[in-house]
Write an enzyme that holds these catalytic residues in place. Sequence first.
Site, PDB file in Angstrom:
ATOM      1  N   ASP A 265       0.821  -1.209   0.000  1.00  0.00           N
ATOM      2  CA  ASP A 265       0.000   0.000   0.000  1.00  0.00           C
ATOM      3  C   ASP A 265       0.857   1.262   0.000  1.00  0.00           C
ATOM      4  O   ASP A 265       0.380   2.337   0.382  1.00  0.00           O
ATOM      5  CB  ASP A 265      -0.920   0.017   1.224  1.00  0.00           C
ATOM      6  CG  ASP A 265      -2.354  -0.359   0.859  1.00  0.00           C
ATOM      7  OD1 ASP A 265      -2.576  -0.731  -0.301  1.00  0.00           O
ATOM      8  OD2 ASP A 265      -3.234  -0.280   1.727  1.00  0.00           O
ATOM      9  N   ASP A 418      -7.777  -6.692  13.496  1.00  0.00           N
ATOM     10  CA  ASP A 418      -7.446  -8.019  14.003  1.00  0.00           C
ATOM     11  C   ASP A 418      -8.342  -8.406  15.174  1.00  0.00           C
ATOM     12  O   ASP A 418      -8.855  -9.523  15.241  1.00  0.00           O
ATOM     13  CB  ASP A 418      -5.972  -8.071  14.412  1.00  0.00           C
ATOM     14  CG  ASP A 418      -5.549  -6.852  15.216  1.00  0.00           C
ATOM     15  OD1 ASP A 418      -6.420  -6.020  15.562  1.00  0.00           O
ATOM     16  OD2 ASP A 418      -4.347  -6.716  15.491  1.00  0.00           O
TER      17      ASP A 418
END
Length: 688
Positions: A265, A418
């Site tokens: 990214d 997460d």
Amino acid sequence: MAPSFDFPDWWSKETRKGTPVVVTMENPNFSVLELDGPEATFRSAEKDRGRNAKQFTWVLLLKAHRAVGCVAWMAMALWALLGTIQKRLIFQQGVVVESEKPHKNRLFRFIRAFLVISLAFLVLELVAHLNGWHFYKPSLHMLDVSEIQGFLHATYLLWLTFRADYIAPLILALSKFCVILFLIQSADRMVLCLGCFWIKYKKIKPRIDGDPFKSEDVEQPGYEYPMVLVQIPMCNEREVYEQSISAVCQIDWPKDRLLIQVLDDSDDDSIQCLIRAEVMKWSQRGVNIVYRHRLVRTGYKAGNLKSAMNCDYVKAYEFVAIFDADFQPNPDYLKQTIPYFKNDPQLGLVQARWSFVNSDENLLTRLQNINLCFHFEVEQQVNGVFLNFFGFNGTAGVWRIKALEESGGWLERTTVEDMDIAVRAHLNGWKFIFLNDVKVLCEVPESYEAYRKQQHRWHSGPMQLFRLCLPAIITSKISIWKKCNLIFLFFLLRKLILPFYSFTLFCIILPLTMFIPEAELPLWVICYVPVVMSFLNILPALRSFPFIIPYLLFENTMSVTKFNAMISGLFQLGSSYEWVVTKKAGRSSEPDLLAAAERETKNLNQQLTRGASESELSELNKLKERKSAPSKKKINKIYMKELTLAFLLLTASARSLLSAQGIHFYFLLFQGISFLLVGLDLIGEQVS
């Protein structure tokens, strides 16, 4: 109360005889004369007059020498500290003052106002101390009007009455509430430690029966190896991308059963070229590896992973392993984790433990190592054994792709994607396993700036997630016990209560009680319980035992950052969705891995030269230029909230010195110094 300076009474061993007679002179500048009776008055002094005079002179000289040495040492330390402050605040040499956004200024304005009020009260208490105005609330009714010594004395007496009747009860109520939270959290830590001891005593850990990769079918020797997808999400990871890709590409697994996705990214074109060149290098060596770069970079890491999972070829894979850019798994990582899925179809996640290559780099990394060792070996291991649930760490874990899909996949609603997927998978009935013996090398932040931003994200994200998933937890079909564990233990106690009471109790109430002695905190709250809890926290990292006191002080220092982050996430302030990539240093992990890379450099360069195009060779040249480029200049930062709290705590310690409050004075003094060191960015490395 005025401090007691009767120091000779502390070591006096003689039993005085006779009737004491005290004669007080009218002039207060004269010393008080104390006579022990006729024998002491008229004893013979001629015999030992010379010897006593010499002894007295030597004692005075020794005391003067010690005093001068102590004053000189304190003066040197103060001079060095003032020199650092002058360099960073006046000359502005390599210094960046922390820029505060409007939503962050609220806490800073509160602390600053608290400091100003504390300084005003310190001046008032100092004037009262010099004039001998040391009264508590019960003594005020016994005063005669004629005893009031002017307007300032009357104001001080009114302040004593007001603080005893109105302020002290409020402070006592808040302090009792925080102490109760403190004891509950300490009990939780104690239970976790007992659970860890029980696991060690009984040798409880996940086990694999037999050889999971031994196939009885000779015609299909690779039948036992499932299809595994490995993802390496990264963003502008110039320092660590190479070693991470190298470590993952050397994982021992059949090449036709393994696919590596490098999910880049980065918004820096030069870094993109470097990563493409590294991927191309391993691809030409026969590794099944692909490079992906998103044109629309939304959702941070969650959006990156979600985009990668939408590829059509992912449907052919059964498991996905995720490694952040600074993680370097061992070659046998998949063989140590994948077999646990074989006989348990309800198992959704296998999480490995982190191991740090730079834990001994500086004081900051040592203190982080203490915290993270307790998190993995105690919290996650106990929750994994007894509850089959813990928060996914975002990396160094293997997911069953079916579990991800049935739980809703990666969502971009928080900065703790997460923890989000772990909670949703738990609500869908999936089980987790934590492997304390399987370790993956990584880095901890070496600068306070990087660590501070990391902790802000780690403490604002859970509160934001708690707001979003609370209705789903309440309406889920899991048991009441699991719901209570998620709401009260996982979120409220360990993510909200801990930073709340730590900041409120030790940074606000404690200095406030120095000016309101009617609400004084007991010693066991200030000293005994925190030391015991710090000792329990440091048990998984016994090599760090000499740092137990700095660890206790630093955890209290970090409470202002954690409290600010918790408030931001809970009330959806602007910084709650702020994601800053943690700065890495690119520390080497395994010398043998680096040596092997050096041995293969010549062969690799030959292969690339023969098979590479001109554009690819230019990318490699950029890689070499990057290695030889000079490092950026490091700078310091000034953290105003920490610095203001330092002066607040030092002001409270000066007030406690007037009242001769021993342990309170030392705690406030050293806690104020720790805030001062952090506020001036004197812990850890500076940022580039």
